[in-house]
Design an enzyme around this catalytic site. Structure first.
Site: not given
Ligand code: SAH
Length: 346
Positions: A91, A104, A111, A115, A118, A161-162, A217, A335
């Site tokens: 995406e 983006c 991934c 988390c 996510c 992805g990270e 964070l 995401c």
């Molecule tokens: N892996 C990286 C980049 C991808 S996630 C990272 O963790 O930063 C990009 C951002 O979207 C991160 O801050 C993630 O925590 C946030 N995110 C993930 N799921 C989400 C959701 N359902 N709603 C809002 N933000 C979300």
């Protein structure tokens, strides 16, 4: 899978041309065709001789990603679902801001960071994306914008992805995007977001680049953060903050902290206090993000009043922060949701 020409950075293309007995000035020519004129076929390079075009065709493809789905939101956000050469789906999102157009980009197929809130993590990582595949996402969007005489001005690596689990490809991607003869997007308009892979943050601190660093964070203490984000068990807050202090000292750059407000989880006054304590004395900026609900996970978003209260508290504690408005909420833009739906996981 055929190699993508976008995978080659400027120096690598130069080397390839030298190996094929071409003069170095051809590098500028070919780069110009790829990133300025944004050709789709090598045969469009009218000042390049046929034999070289044939060799390009034998070895490379330009942009092989295919559009599978496109959703446009009322607020101008566009979400793309692309199919890669080997059939995997990724995406990409275009967001319209008053300061410009931001893409983006996804950095991996799925991934592994796990988390708990996510959608991306619903699908485990299949593989890393190459730098060319990340470029392909941007180039596709830029080609659409070309028709409107508009330009991608910002890139955030915040898709699926990270990025710091795919460090070299991500850095190569940013290098071409930033390159004067590439897309020439200023380093300060390029952002990498990580969940906190500490060794890579330390490596990033040593790069001679001015890209922005954002840290996901989402929790201001180890107990909560370890529950929400498994990475915190490997690299707890003290280690993360230590690496970030080092980055700050070496680069003199502001760090963005992303903080999703999850109702009843991390949205209390005590959390605001802990957060303020954590970033105290740092050149930091907290981005409060409305949670985009992923039904499978059971978390709820806070309402606007609660978000404002948290924001006010941070401001009173002297923490610079913004309450980000939601983009594309009506089109599954958060995401990994589009892909997860396409694969029947949502
Ligand atoms: N892996 C990286 C980049 C991808 S996630 C990272 O963790 O930063 C990009 C951002 O979207 C991160 O801050 C993630 O925590 C946030 N995110 C993930 N799921 C989400 C959701 N359902 N709603 C809002 N933000 C979300």
């Amino acid at each position: 899978m055929k190699k993508m020409i976008y995978d080659l950075n400027y120096e690598q293309l130069k080397e390839w041309l030298l190996e094929h007995n071409e003069k170095t000035f051809r590098t500028n020519q070919v780069f110009g065709w790829l990133y300025r004129k944004r050709i789709q076929e090598f045969s469009e390079m009218t000042d390049i001789k046929q034999s070289l075009i044939d060799t390009f065709n034998e070895e490379f493809v330009i942009n092989p990603i295919k559009l599978k789905q496109r959703q446009a939101s009322k607020d101008g956000t566009v979400k793309y679902l692309f199919e890669l050469q080997d059939g995997f789906l990724v995406e990409t999102v275009l967001m319209q801001f008053d300061y410009g157009k931001s893409v983006c980009v996804s950095s991996q197929v799925g991934c592994n960071m796990g988390c708990t809130f996510c959608a991306s993590g619903l699908l485990k990582k299949n593989r890393d994306l190459t730098s060319g595949e990340m470029l392909a996402q941007v180039m596709y969007v830029q080609k659409e914008l070309d028709k409107l005489e508009q330009r991608v001005s910002h890139i955030v690596i915040m898709g699926t992805g990270e990025p710091f689990d795919n460090y070299d490809h991500v850095m190569n991607f940013l290098y071409t995007v930033n390159h004067d003869l590439g897309l020439a997007i200023g380093a300060r308009h390029l952002s990498v977001s990580t969940c906190g892979v500490v060794p890579r943050i330390r490596q990033f601190a040593r790069e001679k680049v001015q890209y922005n660093l954002a840290i996901s964070l989402h929790a201001p203490n180890d107990e909560l953060r370890s529950k929400l984000m498994p990475i915190n068990k490997a690299y707890p807050l003290a280690e993360l903050m230590d690496a970030l202090h080092e980055y700050s000292t070496m680069n003199n750059r502001r760090i963005t902290f992303e903080y999703i407000l999850l109702k009843g989880v991390n949205d209390q006054t005590e959390h605001a206090n802990q957060l303020a304590q954590l970033v105290k004395g740092m050149n930091a900026y907290v981005n409060l993000i409305p949670y985009n609900v992923v039904d499978e996970h059971g978390f709820k978003a806070v309402d606007f009043a609660a978000a404002m209260k948290f924001y006010d508290k941070l401001m009173r504690l002297g923490v610079k922060s913004t309450l980000r408005k939601e983009n594309g909420g009506d089109i599954d833009a958060a995401c990994g949701q589009l892909r997860a739906k396409a694969e029947g996981k949502l």
